[in-house]
Design an enzyme around this catalytic site. Structure first.
Site, PDB file in Angstrom:
ATOM      1  N   PHE A 265       0.820  -1.213   0.000  1.00  0.00           N
ATOM      2  CA  PHE A 265       0.000   0.000   0.000  1.00  0.00           C
ATOM      3  C   PHE A 265       0.853   1.262   0.000  1.00  0.00           C
ATOM      4  O   PHE A 265       0.386   2.310  -0.436  1.00  0.00           O
ATOM      5  CB  PHE A 265      -0.841   0.091   1.286  1.00  0.00           C
TER       6      PHE A 265
ATOM      7  N   SER B 263      -5.665   1.468  -8.595  1.00  0.00           N
ATOM      8  CA  SER B 263      -6.813   2.374  -8.492  1.00  0.00           C
ATOM      9  C   SER B 263      -7.600   2.376  -9.794  1.00  0.00           C
ATOM     10  O   SER B 263      -7.040   2.161 -10.875  1.00  0.00           O
ATOM     11  CB  SER B 263      -6.271   3.777  -8.218  1.00  0.00           C
TER      12      SER B 263
ATOM     13  N   THR C 195      -8.347   4.816 -11.190  1.00  0.00           N
ATOM     14  CA  THR C 195      -7.789   5.945 -11.931  1.00  0.00           C
ATOM     15  C   THR C 195      -7.040   5.458 -13.185  1.00  0.00           C
ATOM     16  O   THR C 195      -6.887   6.215 -14.140  1.00  0.00           O
ATOM     17  CB  THR C 195      -6.882   6.790 -11.002  1.00  0.00           C
TER      18      THR C 195
ATOM     19  N   TYR D 229       0.046  11.061  -9.907  1.00  0.00           N
ATOM     20  CA  TYR D 229      -0.343   9.977  -8.988  1.00  0.00           C
ATOM     21  C   TYR D 229      -0.919   8.800  -9.791  1.00  0.00           C
ATOM     22  O   TYR D 229      -0.518   7.644  -9.617  1.00  0.00           O
ATOM     23  CB  TYR D 229      -1.379  10.484  -7.969  1.00  0.00           C
TER      24      TYR D 229
ATOM     25  N   LYS E 248       0.426   4.674 -10.566  1.00  0.00           N
ATOM     26  CA  LYS E 248      -0.329   3.415 -10.438  1.00  0.00           C
ATOM     27  C   LYS E 248      -0.255   2.629 -11.753  1.00  0.00           C
ATOM     28  O   LYS E 248      -0.089   1.403 -11.750  1.00  0.00           O
ATOM     29  CB  LYS E 248      -1.791   3.696 -10.067  1.00  0.00           C
TER      30      LYS E 248
ATOM     31  N   ARG F   7     -19.659   8.252  -8.566  1.00  0.00           N
ATOM     32  CA  ARG F   7     -18.558   7.368  -8.166  1.00  0.00           C
ATOM     33  C   ARG F   7     -19.114   6.108  -7.514  1.00  0.00           C
ATOM     34  O   ARG F   7     -20.238   6.075  -7.033  1.00  0.00           O
ATOM     35  CB  ARG F   7     -17.652   8.056  -7.126  1.00  0.00           C
TER      36      ARG F   7
HETATM   37  C1  UD1 Z   1      -9.678  10.379  -5.963  1.00  0.00           C
HETATM   38  C2  UD1 Z   1      -8.667  10.120  -7.031  1.00  0.00           C
HETATM   39  C3  UD1 Z   1      -8.450   8.657  -7.184  1.00  0.00           C
HETATM   40  C4  UD1 Z   1      -7.994   8.072  -5.872  1.00  0.00           C
HETATM   41  C5  UD1 Z   1      -9.038   8.373  -4.812  1.00  0.00           C
HETATM   42  C6  UD1 Z   1      -8.498   7.956  -3.483  1.00  0.00           C
HETATM   43  C7  UD1 Z   1      -9.019  12.001  -8.592  1.00  0.00           C
HETATM   44  C8  UD1 Z   1      -9.315  12.395  -9.987  1.00  0.00           C
HETATM   45  N1  UD1 Z   1      -9.072  10.710  -8.297  1.00  0.00           N
HETATM   46  O1  UD1 Z   1     -10.935   9.893  -6.400  1.00  0.00           O
HETATM   47  O2  UD1 Z   1      -7.479   8.424  -8.149  1.00  0.00           O
HETATM   48  O3  UD1 Z   1      -7.798   6.696  -5.983  1.00  0.00           O
HETATM   49  O4  UD1 Z   1      -9.298   9.777  -4.753  1.00  0.00           O
HETATM   50  O5  UD1 Z   1      -9.504   8.026  -2.544  1.00  0.00           O
HETATM   51  O6  UD1 Z   1      -8.762  12.857  -7.776  1.00  0.00           O
HETATM   52  N2  UD1 Z   1     -16.098  16.230  -4.301  1.00  0.00           N
HETATM   53  C9  UD1 Z   1     -16.810  17.387  -4.056  1.00  0.00           C
HETATM   54  N3  UD1 Z   1     -16.395  18.191  -3.042  1.00  0.00           N
HETATM   55  C10 UD1 Z   1     -15.306  17.890  -2.240  1.00  0.00           C
HETATM   56  C11 UD1 Z   1     -14.590  16.701  -2.509  1.00  0.00           C
HETATM   57  C12 UD1 Z   1     -14.999  15.885  -3.558  1.00  0.00           C
HETATM   58  O7  UD1 Z   1     -17.787  17.695  -4.743  1.00  0.00           O
HETATM   59  O8  UD1 Z   1     -14.981  18.679  -1.353  1.00  0.00           O
HETATM   60  C13 UD1 Z   1     -16.546  15.335  -5.392  1.00  0.00           C
HETATM   61  C14 UD1 Z   1     -15.506  15.144  -6.487  1.00  0.00           C
HETATM   62  O9  UD1 Z   1     -15.639  16.117  -7.471  1.00  0.00           O
HETATM   63  C15 UD1 Z   1     -15.861  13.747  -6.974  1.00  0.00           C
HETATM   64  C16 UD1 Z   1     -16.440  13.039  -5.759  1.00  0.00           C
HETATM   65  O10 UD1 Z   1     -16.774  14.077  -4.840  1.00  0.00           O
HETATM   66  O11 UD1 Z   1     -16.874  13.831  -7.934  1.00  0.00           O
HETATM   67  C17 UD1 Z   1     -15.443  12.101  -5.107  1.00  0.00           C
HETATM   68  O12 UD1 Z   1     -14.225  12.805  -4.890  1.00  0.00           O
HETATM   69  P1  UD1 Z   1     -13.021  12.185  -4.056  1.00  0.00           P
HETATM   70  O13 UD1 Z   1     -13.517  11.645  -2.777  1.00  0.00           O
HETATM   71  O14 UD1 Z   1     -11.932  13.210  -4.011  1.00  0.00           O
HETATM   72  O15 UD1 Z   1     -12.565  10.934  -4.911  1.00  0.00           O
HETATM   73  P2  UD1 Z   1     -12.165  10.834  -6.465  1.00  0.00           P
HETATM   74  O16 UD1 Z   1     -11.784  12.139  -6.996  1.00  0.00           O
HETATM   75  O17 UD1 Z   1     -13.244  10.096  -7.172  1.00  0.00           O
END
Ligand code: UD1
Length: 356
Positions: free
Chosen positions: A91, A135, A137, A160, A164, A242
């Site tokens: 990890f 991931s 990703t 990042y 991966k 997601r």
């Molecule tokens: C992100 C990473 C992913 C990684 C994962 C680890 C990206 C593009 N991808 O996933 O590679 O494996 O974290 O956990 O960054 N959101 C809001 N407001 C916030 C925070 C998030 O609206 O304050 C939204 C984001 O736009 C997204 C969703 O919530 O649509 C999930 O976001 P997040 O939890 O950061 O995960 P990912 O971006 O999907």
């Protein structure tokens, strides 16, 4: 199942990054399944409290080495204490997407070097079974849903993400060269939640980047308002979709992967990929509503601009993991959010000093 537990008994598994968020839950899952986890962590992004939390769940504190995986000599020293290691789960890596864009050298250096080193360590010590923490990703912005393992690897959105992808290519080349390794790469979707007992959970240092810790910190009053990053995406309600998976379910996937590697691999080298998700996508607004329902709290939120690098939608086809590993997610979204909330409440009481 019980008989498998007997076979697992005494089998020592190194968990690099074992004091981190997914790592600590995996240590718990391994111990519950009858494996003997050994933690390797440099504690650069984790808190010593984690060991206490793990011990409260499993009844003992696992062996723990404060080591950076980029130091092969230190890794090899572990084998002096434990000459009988049977597998390794890797990890230990940096994981902040935004930071990786600003500091690519830090990400390439740490994530790639440690990957190479743990592999060298395994080869030197005759450890064949490796689980690599990958991931979703790696799929970039997919064209179709749900996403299955044979989908193409597309341009990653960040350094990042590239580390991966490079990790997966690296193992592919090791296997092509016939190195004596059996590797499973687990492609995680979005891990959330915390151990049901609230003994361990996510400990974000500073302002959280991920959605769920931002939600729980807003609900408890650490942050003022959650910003929803964009509501003009081509999705049903305009916010990103997601596949959120309970971290304890994700942790169990590692036990299933190790079982396959240790008990089912033949003499040939092998590499396999598995999606680890629920198969169901939720929008940001759906998550907010579900959180409000389970916590009974109204969440202050506003719509903001899109965040750079976000894909509109991604969710897993997890059927391969079910067919071949016998694994599937068991907790639903409400349970995952409830456990995340309970953990936030527990953290308030713990008042841990920040480290790292
Ligand atoms: C992100 C990473 C992913 C990684 C994962 C680890 C990206 C593009 N991808 O996933 O590679 O494996 O974290 O956990 O960054 N959101 C809001 N407001 C916030 C925070 C998030 O609206 O304050 C939204 C984001 O736009 C997204 C969703 O919530 O649509 C999930 O976001 P997040 O939890 O950061 O995960 P990912 O971006 O999907």
């Amino acid at each position: 199942m019980e008989s498998l537990k007997v076979h697992r008994e005494q089998r020592k598994i190194i968990v690099t990054g074992g004091a981190g968020y997914i790592g600590s839950h995996t240590v718990v899952a391994l111990a519950r399944a009858g494996y003997h986890p050994i933690i390797v962590d440099d504690f650069s992004n984790s808190h010593p409290y984690v060991l206490e939390g793990i011990s409260n769940v499993i009844g003992y504190t696992p062996d723990c080495y404060q080591i950076n995986c980029r130091d092969l000599k230190d890794l090899n020293n572990i084998a002096k204490d434990h000459p009988d290691i049977q597998g390794l789960i890797h990890f230990a890596a940096y994981k902040l997407v935004g930071e990786s864009v600003k500091e690519p050298i830090k990400y390439y250096e740490n994530n790639i070097d440690s990957n190479i080193n743990v592999t060298k360590f395994c080869l030197e010590q005759g450890i064949k079974s490796i689980v690599f923490s990958s991931s979703c990703t790696v799929y970039g912005e997919p064209d179709k849903f749900p996403v299955s393992e044979e989908f193409p690897i597309k341009t990653a959105e960040s350094p990042y993400g590239r580390t991966k992808q490079i990790g997966e290519y690296f193992f592919e080349d090791c296997i092509k060269a016939g190195l004596p390794l059996n590797v499973i790469s687990l492609r995680y979707f979005n891990p959330i939640g915390a151990e049901e007992s609230s003994e361990i959970g996510e400990l974000p240092l500073g302002v959280p980047n991920n959605l769920v810790p931002y939600i729980t910190q807003t609900a408890i009053g650490i942050r003022e308002t959650l910003t929803v990053f964009g509501d003009d995406y081509p999705t049903p309600d305009g916010t990103c979709v997601r596949d959120y998976i309970h971290v304890s379910d994700l942790a169990k996937a590692h036990t299933a992967a190790l079982d396959k590697l240790i008990f089912e691999s033949g003499d040939d080298s092998s590499l396999e990929y598995f999606n680890i998700g629920t198969g169901r996508g939720y929008s940001v607004l759906e998550i907010i509503r579900a959180f409000e329902k389970v916590s009974g709290k109204k969440l202050s939120h506003k719509i903001g601009k899109r965040r750079e690098g976000d894909v509109p939608m991604i969710y897993a086809d997890p059927s391969k993991a079910f067919k071949e590993l016998g694994w599937r997610a068991e907790f639903n979204i409400e349970e995952a959010l409830e456990h995340a909330w309970k953990w936030e409440l527990k953290l308030r009481d713990l008042k841990l000093k920040k480290t790292g």
